[in-house]
Design an enzyme around this catalytic site. Sequence first.
Site, PDB file in Angstrom:
ATOM      1  N   GLU A  30       0.844  -1.196   0.000  1.00 16.90           N
ATOM      2  CA  GLU A  30       0.000   0.000   0.000  1.00 16.90           C
ATOM      3  C   GLU A  30       0.877   1.243   0.000  1.00 16.90           C
ATOM      4  O   GLU A  30       2.034   1.198   0.432  1.00 16.90           O
ATOM      5  CB  GLU A  30      -0.901   0.013   1.248  1.00 16.90           C
ATOM      6  CG  GLU A  30      -1.829  -1.175   1.350  1.00 16.90           C
ATOM      7  CD  GLU A  30      -2.548  -1.257   2.694  1.00 16.90           C
ATOM      8  OE1 GLU A  30      -3.391  -2.145   2.846  1.00 16.90           O
ATOM      9  OE2 GLU A  30      -2.250  -0.424   3.585  1.00 16.90           O
TER      10      GLU A  30
ATOM     11  N   LYS B 147       2.582   4.505   1.248  1.00 23.88           N
ATOM     12  CA  LYS B 147       2.917   5.107   2.544  1.00 23.88           C
ATOM     13  C   LYS B 147       2.770   6.612   2.384  1.00 23.88           C
ATOM     14  O   LYS B 147       3.578   7.259   1.735  1.00 23.88           O
ATOM     15  CB  LYS B 147       4.331   4.752   3.000  1.00 23.88           C
ATOM     16  CG  LYS B 147       4.606   5.278   4.410  1.00 23.88           C
ATOM     17  CD  LYS B 147       5.977   4.937   4.912  1.00 23.88           C
ATOM     18  CE  LYS B 147       6.092   5.301   6.399  1.00 23.88           C
ATOM     19  NZ  LYS B 147       5.577   6.633   6.737  1.00 23.88           N
TER      20      LYS B 147
ATOM     21  N   LYS C  30       7.830  -0.760   6.478  1.00 26.33           N
ATOM     22  CA  LYS C  30       7.796   0.437   5.635  1.00 26.33           C
ATOM     23  C   LYS C  30       9.031   0.471   4.748  1.00 26.33           C
ATOM     24  O   LYS C  30      10.139   0.188   5.191  1.00 26.33           O
ATOM     25  CB  LYS C  30       7.683   1.704   6.490  1.00 26.33           C
ATOM     26  CG  LYS C  30       8.700   1.841   7.600  1.00 26.33           C
ATOM     27  CD  LYS C  30       8.356   3.023   8.500  1.00 26.33           C
ATOM     28  CE  LYS C  30       9.286   3.088   9.710  1.00 26.33           C
ATOM     29  NZ  LYS C  30       8.920   4.164  10.648  1.00 26.33           N
TER      30      LYS C  30
END
Length: 546
Positions: free
Chosen positions: A244, A246, A411
Amino acid sequence: MQFVEFAEICNTIEGTSSRLATADILAEKFPLLTEEELPVFVRFMRGRLFPDWSSEKLGFGPNLLYDALAYVIGKKRSYVVSAINNAGDIGKVVESLIEKREQTMFFSEELDLLDVNARFLQMAKSSGRRSQQERLRSAQYLLSNATPLEGRYLARLMLEEMRIGVGEGVVKDAVSKAFGVPSDIVEHAHQALNDLGEVAFLAKTDPSRLSNVHITAFRPVKMMLAQQGSITSMVETHGTLAAENKYDGSRFQFHKSGGKCAIYSRRLEEMTASLPDVVKMLDKATDHDVIIDGEVIAIMNGKPMPFQTILRRIRRKHDVGDAQEAITLLPWVFDILAADGETLIDLPFRERRKILESVMNAYVAPQLVSDSAEEIEAYYHSSLDNGNEGIMLKVLDSPYLPGNRGKLWIKIKPEVDTIDLVVTAAEWGEGKRAKMFGSFLLACQDENGDLLEISRVATGIDDSMLSTLYDLFKDKIIAEKGKTVTFEPDVVFEVGYAELQKSTNYEAGYALRFPRFVRLRDDKDVSEIETLESLTRRYSLQNKEE
């Protein structure tokens, strides 16, 4: 329980370096407390006056404490300030000054734990023109009736800075041991309730309820967090992943129940009044009662704007309508914690995502599901091209773990050399910056939440930001000695660095090489700053020791 007994326990724990010994001390005391005393005792031990989910504040800073103490000991305020500046530890200074006070009370009342709590609740509820005066009188009452040792811990509680080594983990271990509740059940209950005081209360009164607690609307829970990592290692370890965007935005938690809506920040502070447009958008996007995790970004000409743009909206208390016209916000939602009264955090992420898509008709964040490192890499570069910070990789079978920064969410960013640290002190500047803070002392945290200094930073802060920081910190000053000013540690900086080095110059055992200020993280709580464990992991990765 008399408050003096609480203070004596705190003093014993403060002199104890062993985490296990601290847990044993607490486990021995917990069963002896009444049902009403136990949750208060647990919160106080951690330096908390209210449940973690509550945004209620005492509204009592160092300046009021100085005034209250000056009254109690019969000295001028300047005398108190000087004593604190010379010693630094505000709790021990209060203890010493009460011990030496000239104005001896002819009578005093013994302080009770619940009475002290009632005073704090009264202080928090004070409002209007005379609220500060009412808080001051309550503080004067407490300190006037305090023994020196009680004064040490009353002062720390008033500033919500206990720092005696009682972290969440210690309390959870103690609850488990005291009441014979399995640690995984205690952990799950804490994730859902976000209040260790209530967890301890249930463990004492009805342990069976701990297995059946639910996340409740308008009681925000901590948000799941991510570690840094690499695309290749995640694919090799987990295979198929969800990728997805960030976003460079502000994390939020949206609650809707019975037609009422509220939105909370990453620090669990309610910001419904500051973001009425976002609340309205999310309200219209679902007919269900929900608790949703997401991020709000600022948009201009279809492109995301920097994080600081959003902060200007969130900080706005007045003329919110004008701010809405100037700064357009867009929410993205990417997880769901509860729907129509059912807690969902134990479900795998793939199932939560399906539920999220079924209950929301708009604003669901785009997602790529893939087991190809090359495809995810391309998605990453596309995300960067669209003005995002990078991507998030999420394990599809992962539960939602409130407050956990594990390896289930990773991340991926172009720069991995930034770190979140809390500001503990500063040095006054020189020359044209003599009336501003020139450099800032930064700290990480150990496993108990105690702060360990790791670096100073001055580079990267322009004159405009220096002015902003002065306004932010001027009311947080605890002590001042020479050019050094000590603050209440509750402001988080994101700091860049060239290299992490081992060092004996700082308490953490590490130092940052070429530290530079990146941005102010108003949205982050001190509990979210870098841990010593994660620093060690960073150092190992940097030096290819893993």
